[in-house]
Motif scaffolding. Structure first.
Motif, PDB file in Angstrom:
ATOM      1  N   MET A   1       0.430  -1.008   0.061  1.00  0.00           N
ATOM      2  CA  MET A   1      -0.162  -0.143   0.114  1.00  0.00           C
ATOM      3  C   MET A   1       1.077   1.355   0.030  1.00  0.00           C
ATOM      4  O   MET A   1       1.846   1.542   0.503  1.00  0.00           O
ATOM      5  CB  MET A   1      -0.983  -0.099   1.086  1.00  0.00           C
ATOM      6  CG  MET A   1      -1.883   1.462   1.516  1.00  0.00           C
ATOM      7  SD  MET A   1      -3.120   1.327   2.800  1.00  0.00           S
ATOM      8  CE  MET A   1      -3.831  -0.089   2.414  1.00  0.00           C
ATOM      9  N   SER A  17       6.644   5.811   1.327  1.00  0.00           N
ATOM     10  CA  SER A  17       5.964   5.795  -0.043  1.00  0.00           C
ATOM     11  C   SER A  17       6.879   6.770  -1.309  1.00  0.00           C
ATOM     12  O   SER A  17       7.054   5.968  -2.356  1.00  0.00           O
ATOM     13  CB  SER A  17       4.180   6.282  -0.285  1.00  0.00           C
ATOM     14  OG  SER A  17       3.986   4.614   0.757  1.00  0.00           O
ATOM     15  N   ALA A  38       9.647  -1.813 -11.187  1.00  0.00           N
ATOM     16  CA  ALA A  38       9.404  -2.697  -9.721  1.00  0.00           C
ATOM     17  C   ALA A  38       9.818  -3.352  -8.609  1.00  0.00           C
ATOM     18  O   ALA A  38      10.287  -3.438  -7.399  1.00  0.00           O
ATOM     19  CB  ALA A  38       8.055  -3.689 -10.333  1.00  0.00           C
ATOM     20  N   ILE A  43       9.359  -3.619  -5.215  1.00  0.00           N
ATOM     21  CA  ILE A  43       8.073  -4.207  -4.699  1.00  0.00           C
ATOM     22  C   ILE A  43       7.953  -5.842  -6.106  1.00  0.00           C
ATOM     23  O   ILE A  43       8.685  -5.866  -7.201  1.00  0.00           O
ATOM     24  CB  ILE A  43       6.941  -2.944  -5.237  1.00  0.00           C
ATOM     25  CG1 ILE A  43       7.481  -2.547  -6.628  1.00  0.00           C
ATOM     26  CG2 ILE A  43       7.243  -3.069  -3.881  1.00  0.00           C
ATOM     27  CD1 ILE A  43       5.793  -1.745  -6.710  1.00  0.00           C
ATOM     28  N   SER A  44       7.005  -6.756  -6.415  1.00  0.00           N
ATOM     29  CA  SER A  44       6.689  -7.315  -7.549  1.00  0.00           C
ATOM     30  C   SER A  44       6.145  -6.287  -8.075  1.00  0.00           C
ATOM     31  O   SER A  44       5.274  -5.464  -8.575  1.00  0.00           O
ATOM     32  CB  SER A  44       6.053  -8.258  -7.060  1.00  0.00           C
ATOM     33  OG  SER A  44       4.867  -7.738  -6.650  1.00  0.00           O
ATOM     34  N   GLU A  45       5.898  -6.686  -9.267  1.00  0.00           N
ATOM     35  CA  GLU A  45       5.688  -7.032 -11.361  1.00  0.00           C
ATOM     36  C   GLU A  45       4.180  -6.532 -10.686  1.00  0.00           C
ATOM     37  O   GLU A  45       3.405  -5.941 -11.431  1.00  0.00           O
ATOM     38  CB  GLU A  45       5.630  -7.383 -12.226  1.00  0.00           C
ATOM     39  CG  GLU A  45       5.450  -6.403 -12.937  1.00  0.00           C
ATOM     40  CD  GLU A  45       5.296  -7.490 -14.328  1.00  0.00           C
ATOM     41  OE1 GLU A  45       5.390  -7.243 -15.587  1.00  0.00           O
ATOM     42  OE2 GLU A  45       6.093  -8.684 -14.771  1.00  0.00           O
ATOM     43  N   SER A  46       3.435  -7.805  -9.942  1.00  0.00           N
ATOM     44  CA  SER A  46       2.002  -7.753 -10.214  1.00  0.00           C
ATOM     45  C   SER A  46       0.993  -6.541  -8.917  1.00  0.00           C
ATOM     46  O   SER A  46       0.573  -6.341  -9.084  1.00  0.00           O
ATOM     47  CB  SER A  46       1.741  -9.283  -9.048  1.00  0.00           C
ATOM     48  OG  SER A  46       2.128  -9.896  -8.209  1.00  0.00           O
ATOM     49  N   THR A  47       1.929  -6.165  -7.716  1.00  0.00           N
ATOM     50  CA  THR A  47       1.874  -5.336  -7.198  1.00  0.00           C
ATOM     51  C   THR A  47       1.838  -4.369  -7.866  1.00  0.00           C
ATOM     52  O   THR A  47       0.895  -3.244  -8.177  1.00  0.00           O
ATOM     53  CB  THR A  47       2.754  -5.428  -5.506  1.00  0.00           C
ATOM     54  OG1 THR A  47       2.963  -6.118  -5.502  1.00  0.00           O
ATOM     55  CG2 THR A  47       2.948  -3.689  -4.783  1.00  0.00           C
ATOM     56  N   LEU A  48       2.293  -3.699  -8.595  1.00  0.00           N
ATOM     57  CA  LEU A  48       3.107  -2.198  -9.478  1.00  0.00           C
ATOM     58  C   LEU A  48       1.660  -2.484 -10.231  1.00  0.00           C
ATOM     59  O   LEU A  48       0.900  -1.559 -10.362  1.00  0.00           O
ATOM     60  CB  LEU A  48       3.996  -2.130  -9.824  1.00  0.00           C
ATOM     61  CG  LEU A  48       4.407  -0.236 -10.994  1.00  0.00           C
ATOM     62  CD1 LEU A  48       4.265   0.305 -10.419  1.00  0.00           C
ATOM     63  CD2 LEU A  48       5.206  -1.175 -11.701  1.00  0.00           C
ATOM     64  N   SER A  50      -1.357  -4.038  -9.885  1.00  0.00           N
ATOM     65  CA  SER A  50      -2.172  -3.243  -8.823  1.00  0.00           C
ATOM     66  C   SER A  50      -2.627  -2.002  -8.551  1.00  0.00           C
ATOM     67  O   SER A  50      -3.671  -1.682  -8.268  1.00  0.00           O
ATOM     68  CB  SER A  50      -2.376  -4.653  -7.853  1.00  0.00           C
ATOM     69  OG  SER A  50      -3.211  -3.956  -6.598  1.00  0.00           O
ATOM     70  N   TRP A  51      -1.277  -1.245  -8.424  1.00  0.00           N
ATOM     71  CA  TRP A  51      -1.870  -0.558  -8.598  1.00  0.00           C
ATOM     72  C   TRP A  51      -2.296   0.517  -9.353  1.00  0.00           C
ATOM     73  O   TRP A  51      -2.877   1.552  -9.165  1.00  0.00           O
ATOM     74  CB  TRP A  51       0.068   0.689  -7.296  1.00  0.00           C
ATOM     75  CG  TRP A  51       0.530  -0.129  -6.024  1.00  0.00           C
ATOM     76  CD1 TRP A  51      -0.442  -1.366  -5.289  1.00  0.00           C
ATOM     77  CD2 TRP A  51       1.691  -0.106  -5.369  1.00  0.00           C
ATOM     78  NE1 TRP A  51       0.078  -1.273  -3.846  1.00  0.00           N
ATOM     79  CE2 TRP A  51       1.356  -0.895  -4.142  1.00  0.00           C
ATOM     80  CE3 TRP A  51       2.483   0.734  -5.684  1.00  0.00           C
ATOM     81  CZ2 TRP A  51       2.159  -0.541  -3.089  1.00  0.00           C
ATOM     82  CZ3 TRP A  51       3.748   0.438  -5.007  1.00  0.00           C
ATOM     83  CH2 TRP A  51       3.410  -0.084  -3.522  1.00  0.00           C
ATOM     84  N   TYR A  75      -2.757   5.951  -6.271  1.00  0.00           N
ATOM     85  CA  TYR A  75      -2.553   5.619  -6.559  1.00  0.00           C
ATOM     86  C   TYR A  75      -2.937   5.808  -8.177  1.00  0.00           C
ATOM     87  O   TYR A  75      -2.266   6.479  -9.015  1.00  0.00           O
ATOM     88  CB  TYR A  75      -3.861   3.696  -7.403  1.00  0.00           C
ATOM     89  CG  TYR A  75      -3.586   2.939  -5.447  1.00  0.00           C
ATOM     90  CD1 TYR A  75      -2.480   2.333  -5.416  1.00  0.00           C
ATOM     91  CD2 TYR A  75      -4.633   3.329  -4.928  1.00  0.00           C
ATOM     92  CE1 TYR A  75      -2.386   1.551  -4.418  1.00  0.00           C
ATOM     93  CE2 TYR A  75      -4.127   2.516  -3.443  1.00  0.00           C
ATOM     94  CZ  TYR A  75      -3.041   1.566  -2.996  1.00  0.00           C
ATOM     95  OH  TYR A  75      -2.939   1.184  -2.447  1.00  0.00           O
TER      96      TYR A  75
END
Length: 95
Positions: A1, A17, A38, A43-48, A50-51, A75
């Motif tokens: 987050m 952040s 990412a 952070i993971s690519e999936s987190t980026l 998602s954001w 976001y």
């Protein structure tokens, strides 16, 4: 987050952040892919993904006349920075 807040009419990231966002934008502005950005930010690519999806959701909401939502503001701000960094990198690479 990721977190931040409006302070005196300007968006400011929380300390943690700011480090993540700064790392992402730095790498993207050099012409790297989101995956590399990412990884560089820890952070993971999936987190980026998602954001950025949450940022796009907020953009659609506002485009339909909805009021800005606090919970998605960070976001949306991130999405705008990513788009600008990628556009600037593209201009720099293509002359």
């Amino acid at each position: 987050m990721i977190k931040g807040a409006m302070v005196k009419g300007q968006w400011q990231w929380s300390k943690e952040s700011a480090a993540i966002v700064g790392a992402i934008i730095k790498v993207l502005s050099l012409g790297a892919y989101k995956r590399e950005a990412a990884m560089h930010a820890g952070i993971s690519e999936s987190t980026l993904r998602s954001w950025t999806n949450k940022g796009a959701e907020e953009r659609r909401h506002q485009a339909k006349g909805g009021k800005p939502r606090k919970r998605l503001r960070a976001y949306f701000e991130l999405l705008l920075l990513i788009e600008k960094a990628m556009a600037d990198a593209s201009k720099a690479l293509t002359g």
